[in-house]
Design a protein around this motif. Sequence first.
Motif, PDB file in Angstrom:
ATOM      1  N   ALA A  33       0.833  -1.203   0.000  1.00 22.65           N
ATOM      2  CA  ALA A  33       0.000   0.000   0.000  1.00 22.65           C
ATOM      3  C   ALA A  33       0.868   1.253   0.000  1.00 22.65           C
ATOM      4  O   ALA A  33       0.601   2.200  -0.719  1.00 22.65           O
ATOM      5  N   ALA A  34       1.922   1.262   0.787  1.00 24.12           N
ATOM      6  CA  ALA A  34       2.784   2.442   0.854  1.00 24.12           C
ATOM      7  C   ALA A  34       3.503   2.648  -0.471  1.00 24.12           C
ATOM      8  O   ALA A  34       3.581   3.749  -0.983  1.00 24.12           O
ATOM      9  N   LYS A  89       3.065   9.229   8.337  1.00 22.55           N
ATOM     10  CA  LYS A  89       1.633   8.955   8.190  1.00 22.55           C
ATOM     11  C   LYS A  89       1.151   7.954   9.237  1.00 22.55           C
ATOM     12  O   LYS A  89       0.152   8.187   9.908  1.00 22.55           O
ATOM     13  N   SER A  90       1.865   6.864   9.386  1.00 24.22           N
ATOM     14  CA  SER A  90       1.382   5.811  10.282  1.00 24.22           C
ATOM     15  C   SER A  90       1.482   6.198  11.752  1.00 24.22           C
ATOM     16  O   SER A  90       0.727   5.683  12.578  1.00 24.22           O
ATOM     17  N   ASN A  91       2.387   7.115  12.093  1.00 27.25           N
ATOM     18  CA  ASN A  91       2.538   7.536  13.484  1.00 27.25           C
ATOM     19  C   ASN A  91       2.007   8.941  13.738  1.00 27.25           C
ATOM     20  O   ASN A  91       2.225   9.498  14.813  1.00 27.25           O
ATOM     21  N   ASP A  92       1.331   9.511  12.740  1.00 29.70           N
ATOM     22  CA  ASP A  92       0.621  10.779  12.870  1.00 29.70           C
ATOM     23  C   ASP A  92       1.494  11.909  13.430  1.00 29.70           C
ATOM     24  O   ASP A  92       1.205  12.484  14.476  1.00 29.70           O
ATOM     25  N   TRP A 124       3.367  18.319   4.083  1.00 33.50           N
ATOM     26  CA  TRP A 124       2.135  17.637   4.470  1.00 33.50           C
ATOM     27  C   TRP A 124       0.953  18.448   3.970  1.00 33.50           C
ATOM     28  O   TRP A 124       0.968  19.680   3.997  1.00 33.50           O
ATOM     29  N   GLY A 125      -0.058  17.737   3.502  1.00 33.39           N
ATOM     30  CA  GLY A 125      -1.320  18.379   3.167  1.00 33.39           C
ATOM     31  C   GLY A 125      -1.538  18.684   1.698  1.00 33.39           C
ATOM     32  O   GLY A 125      -2.632  19.078   1.326  1.00 33.39           O
ATOM     33  N   TYR A 126      -0.545  18.526   0.885  1.00 31.81           N
ATOM     34  CA  TYR A 126      -0.717  18.791  -0.545  1.00 31.81           C
ATOM     35  C   TYR A 126      -1.345  17.584  -1.231  1.00 31.81           C
ATOM     36  O   TYR A 126      -1.052  16.445  -0.904  1.00 31.81           O
ATOM     37  N   ARG A 127      -2.197  17.849  -2.208  1.00 26.44           N
ATOM     38  CA  ARG A 127      -2.935  16.759  -2.867  1.00 26.44           C
ATOM     39  C   ARG A 127      -2.313  16.273  -4.163  1.00 26.44           C
ATOM     40  O   ARG A 127      -2.687  15.225  -4.664  1.00 26.44           O
ATOM     41  N   VAL A 159       3.094   9.248   0.762  1.00 28.59           N
ATOM     42  CA  VAL A 159       2.195   8.308   1.426  1.00 28.59           C
ATOM     43  C   VAL A 159       1.076   9.156   2.005  1.00 28.59           C
ATOM     44  O   VAL A 159       1.305   9.988   2.875  1.00 28.59           O
ATOM     45  N   GLY A 160      -0.127   8.969   1.474  1.00 27.56           N
ATOM     46  CA  GLY A 160      -1.236   9.843   1.859  1.00 27.56           C
ATOM     47  C   GLY A 160      -0.904  11.254   1.429  1.00 27.56           C
ATOM     48  O   GLY A 160      -0.522  11.487   0.289  1.00 27.56           O
ATOM     49  N   ASN A 161      -1.001  12.198   2.350  1.00 24.97           N
ATOM     50  CA  ASN A 161      -0.629  13.580   2.051  1.00 24.97           C
ATOM     51  C   ASN A 161       0.729  13.956   2.633  1.00 24.97           C
ATOM     52  O   ASN A 161       1.025  15.129   2.832  1.00 24.97           O
TER      53      ASN A 161
END
Length: 173
Positions: A33-34, A89-92, A124-127, A159-161
């Motif tokens: 997934a990553a 991402k996984s550890n926020d 962080w936060g960019y799409r 990974v994510g944002n």
Amino acid sequence: MRIRSLALFLLGFSFMFTSCELEDFLPADQETAAEAEATPEGMSQMLSLVNELRSEGCRCGSKYMPPVAPLSWDADLERAALRHAYDMKSNDFFDHTGSDGTDVSDRVSDAGYSWQAVGENIAWGYRDIQSVFAGWRDSPGHCRNMMNGNFRQMGSARVGNYWVQAFARPRSS
């Protein structure tokens, strides 16, 4: 430190090596997934954007950065970037220091890259690639990392944002 309101940080320094493999860091069920989020097409676009900037030269804040040689892609740097993006991402959290205390130099060394200069951009936060690249370009410190003529290679991951660029110069050059 957990920072959600800031989108960017800068780091580019060296420290000691540690040893672990990316596969040791990512849980087996999360590896696919990553890695799926760091598509070859997308990361090729990131490299093209950075190299276009490097070929033209630009202003990073108040400092003019002249054109410099293009970067080449490196799979070890990509693995180091992926490791850190997945960790954040996984550890926020959002920081250059990993949840295990590692910094960019540790992650790059752990990925098997023998370096003499290393740097990192995180966001962080960019799409999408265009917006994160524009954010880095408009941030003087991040821009200087992308324009640093001492760097010869890069790897990047999302990974994510969470976005990470790892830059380095191999020990042999």
